[in-house]
Design a protein around this motif. Sequence first.
Motif, mmCIF file in Angstrom:
data_model
loop_
_atom_site.group_PDB
_atom_site.id
_atom_site.type_symbol
_atom_site.label_atom_id
_atom_site.label_comp_id
_atom_site.label_asym_id
_atom_site.label_seq_id
_atom_site.Cartn_x
_atom_site.Cartn_y
_atom_site.Cartn_z
ATOM 1 N N PHE A 1 -3.960 -3.439 -3.362
ATOM 2 C CA PHE A 1 -4.896 -2.329 -3.510
ATOM 3 C C PHE A 1 -6.071 -2.725 -4.398
ATOM 4 O O PHE A 1 -7.239 -2.452 -4.070
ATOM 5 C CB PHE A 1 -4.186 -1.108 -4.097
ATOM 6 N N PHE A 2 -5.785 -3.390 -5.518
ATOM 7 C CA PHE A 2 -6.857 -3.793 -6.425
ATOM 8 C C PHE A 2 -7.796 -4.797 -5.759
ATOM 9 O O PHE A 2 -9.017 -4.746 -5.965
ATOM 10 C CB PHE A 2 -6.264 -4.402 -7.702
ATOM 11 N N LEU A 3 -7.228 -5.716 -4.952
ATOM 12 C CA LEU A 3 -8.059 -6.702 -4.268
ATOM 13 C C LEU A 3 -8.978 -6.029 -3.262
ATOM 14 O O LEU A 3 -10.179 -6.331 -3.192
ATOM 15 C CB LEU A 3 -7.181 -7.740 -3.571
ATOM 16 N N LEU A 4 -8.433 -5.136 -2.457
ATOM 17 C CA LEU A 4 -9.259 -4.435 -1.474
ATOM 18 C C LEU A 4 -10.295 -3.541 -2.146
ATOM 19 O O LEU A 4 -11.426 -3.421 -1.675
ATOM 20 C CB LEU A 4 -8.385 -3.602 -0.538
ATOM 21 N N ALA A 5 -9.894 -2.926 -3.251
ATOM 22 C CA ALA A 5 -10.841 -2.069 -3.966
ATOM 23 C C ALA A 5 -11.997 -2.881 -4.535
ATOM 24 O O ALA A 5 -13.149 -2.440 -4.546
ATOM 25 C CB ALA A 5 -10.123 -1.321 -5.073
ATOM 26 N N ALA A 6 -11.685 -4.104 -4.991
ATOM 27 C CA ALA A 6 -12.725 -4.954 -5.562
ATOM 28 C C ALA A 6 -13.680 -5.488 -4.495
ATOM 29 O O ALA A 6 -14.856 -5.694 -4.754
ATOM 30 C CB ALA A 6 -12.087 -6.118 -6.312
ATOM 31 N N ASP B 1 -15.525 2.839 6.446
ATOM 32 C CA ASP B 1 -14.315 3.671 6.470
ATOM 33 C C ASP B 1 -13.061 2.820 6.645
ATOM 34 O O ASP B 1 -12.000 3.168 6.137
ATOM 35 C CB ASP B 1 -14.407 4.694 7.616
ATOM 36 N N LEU B 2 -13.174 1.692 7.384
ATOM 37 C CA LEU B 2 -12.024 0.839 7.631
ATOM 38 C C LEU B 2 -11.487 0.258 6.332
ATOM 39 O O LEU B 2 -10.282 0.269 6.078
ATOM 40 C CB LEU B 2 -12.401 -0.291 8.594
ATOM 41 N N THR B 3 -12.373 -0.254 5.488
ATOM 42 C CA THR B 3 -11.948 -0.839 4.216
ATOM 43 C C THR B 3 -11.323 0.208 3.316
ATOM 44 O O THR B 3 -10.303 -0.036 2.660
ATOM 45 C CB THR B 3 -13.144 -1.486 3.498
ATOM 46 N N SER B 4 -11.919 1.389 3.295
ATOM 47 C CA SER B 4 -11.373 2.464 2.467
ATOM 48 C C SER B 4 -9.989 2.882 2.949
ATOM 49 O O SER B 4 -9.083 3.135 2.148
ATOM 50 C CB SER B 4 -12.314 3.666 2.481
ATOM 51 N N THR B 5 -9.815 2.933 4.275
ATOM 52 C CA THR B 5 -8.514 3.307 4.839
ATOM 53 C C THR B 5 -7.458 2.266 4.517
ATOM 54 O O THR B 5 -6.322 2.603 4.148
ATOM 55 C CB THR B 5 -8.623 3.484 6.363
ATOM 56 N N LEU B 6 -7.830 0.975 4.645
ATOM 57 C CA LEU B 6 -6.876 -0.094 4.333
ATOM 58 C C LEU B 6 -6.478 -0.052 2.858
ATOM 59 O O LEU B 6 -5.311 -0.285 2.513
ATOM 60 C CB LEU B 6 -7.489 -1.455 4.679
ATOM 61 N N ALA B 7 -7.450 0.235 1.992
ATOM 62 C CA ALA B 7 -7.154 0.307 0.567
ATOM 63 C C ALA B 7 -6.150 1.418 0.278
ATOM 64 O O ALA B 7 -5.221 1.250 -0.513
ATOM 65 C CB ALA B 7 -8.437 0.528 -0.229
ATOM 66 N N LEU B 8 -6.326 2.547 0.942
ATOM 67 C CA LEU B 8 -5.405 3.659 0.751
ATOM 68 C C LEU B 8 -4.018 3.329 1.304
ATOM 69 O O LEU B 8 -2.991 3.700 0.712
ATOM 70 C CB LEU B 8 -5.946 4.923 1.411
ATOM 71 N N LEU B 9 -3.974 2.606 2.421
ATOM 72 C CA LEU B 9 -2.691 2.242 3.017
ATOM 73 C C LEU B 9 -1.901 1.304 2.110
ATOM 74 O O LEU B 9 -0.661 1.335 2.089
ATOM 75 C CB LEU B 9 -2.899 1.603 4.388
ATOM 76 N N THR B 10 -2.616 0.449 1.385
ATOM 77 C CA THR B 10 -1.908 -0.475 0.494
ATOM 78 C C THR B 10 -1.202 0.264 -0.648
ATOM 79 O O THR B 10 -0.319 -0.300 -1.294
ATOM 80 C CB THR B 10 -2.872 -1.508 -0.103
ATOM 81 N N LEU B 11 -1.594 1.512 -0.902
ATOM 82 C CA LEU B 11 -0.903 2.294 -1.932
ATOM 83 C C LEU B 11 0.500 2.698 -1.501
ATOM 84 O O LEU B 11 1.312 3.121 -2.335
ATOM 85 C CB LEU B 11 -1.714 3.541 -2.273
ATOM 86 N N LEU B 12 0.777 2.579 -0.198
ATOM 87 C CA LEU B 12 2.122 2.914 0.275
ATOM 88 C C LEU B 12 3.167 1.940 -0.269
ATOM 89 O O LEU B 12 4.320 2.314 -0.498
ATOM 90 C CB LEU B 12 2.160 2.913 1.804
ATOM 91 N N LEU B 13 2.765 0.676 -0.475
ATOM 92 C CA LEU B 13 3.713 -0.327 -0.962
ATOM 93 C C LEU B 13 4.264 0.029 -2.348
ATOM 94 O O LEU B 13 5.489 0.105 -2.525
ATOM 95 C CB LEU B 13 3.055 -1.707 -0.974
ATOM 96 N N PRO B 14 3.399 0.274 -3.363
ATOM 97 C CA PRO B 14 3.961 0.655 -4.666
ATOM 98 C C PRO B 14 4.670 2.001 -4.632
ATOM 99 O O PRO B 14 5.620 2.224 -5.386
ATOM 100 C CB PRO B 14 2.736 0.697 -5.588
#
Length: 210
Positions: free
Chosen positions: A122-127, A133-146
């Motif tokens: 999430f931090f990598l994608l956010a940086a 919209d695609l990047t923002s969606t992927l960043a949000l999806l990575t929050l599912l892991l933690p």
Amino acid sequence: MRGEILSYDAVSGEGLISGDDLVRYRFSRSDVGGAQEPAPGLRIDFVPLDDRASQIIPLLIQGYGLTPASCPPGEAPLSPWPYFVRCIREKFIDGDGRARRLEYWSFILFAWLTMMAAFVPFFLLAALADDSDLTSTLALLTLLLPAFWGLFLMIPGIALASRRLHDIGLSGWLYLVTFVPYVGGLFMLVVACIPSQPHPNRYGLASKRF
């Protein structure tokens, strides 16, 4: 004198005791008072006679209706990572028995470290994120892991907290205190810092060898 049974052969009825004076004593089943069967790890009181022990009395454990077979003897400490792995693989939902401070803090340490690692994508994608919209969606999806990892760790964490409470002679149901705002966190911090009871209690033998 106090000591601990090192070994016992049920066939021959002979065994070996390690006294708190660092001397080893031989004993026979007939020297053990009561109906409780001797077992390695059992703390006892005895009278030394040269190299033999007599008038052997198991300490406390018989008062709680326990047998040595119902709970494991004290163990040598593991390093933090094996403790963490064991909590997940072998004691995932096991709230019975006792857990020493080292086991509890080992789990807390690696639970925190692995949770931080789960946030790395999430931090990598956010940086690296742009305004798409695609990047923002992927960043949000990575929050599912933690999120899933945190939910996964809750189960062994509760079981471990119950065993830690047992180790200091308290009921595992007292874990419910942690749901009280402000008070709960402080309560578990105190519980996590209290030394293990050095004798058997109603939850089992001592969690470590003294």
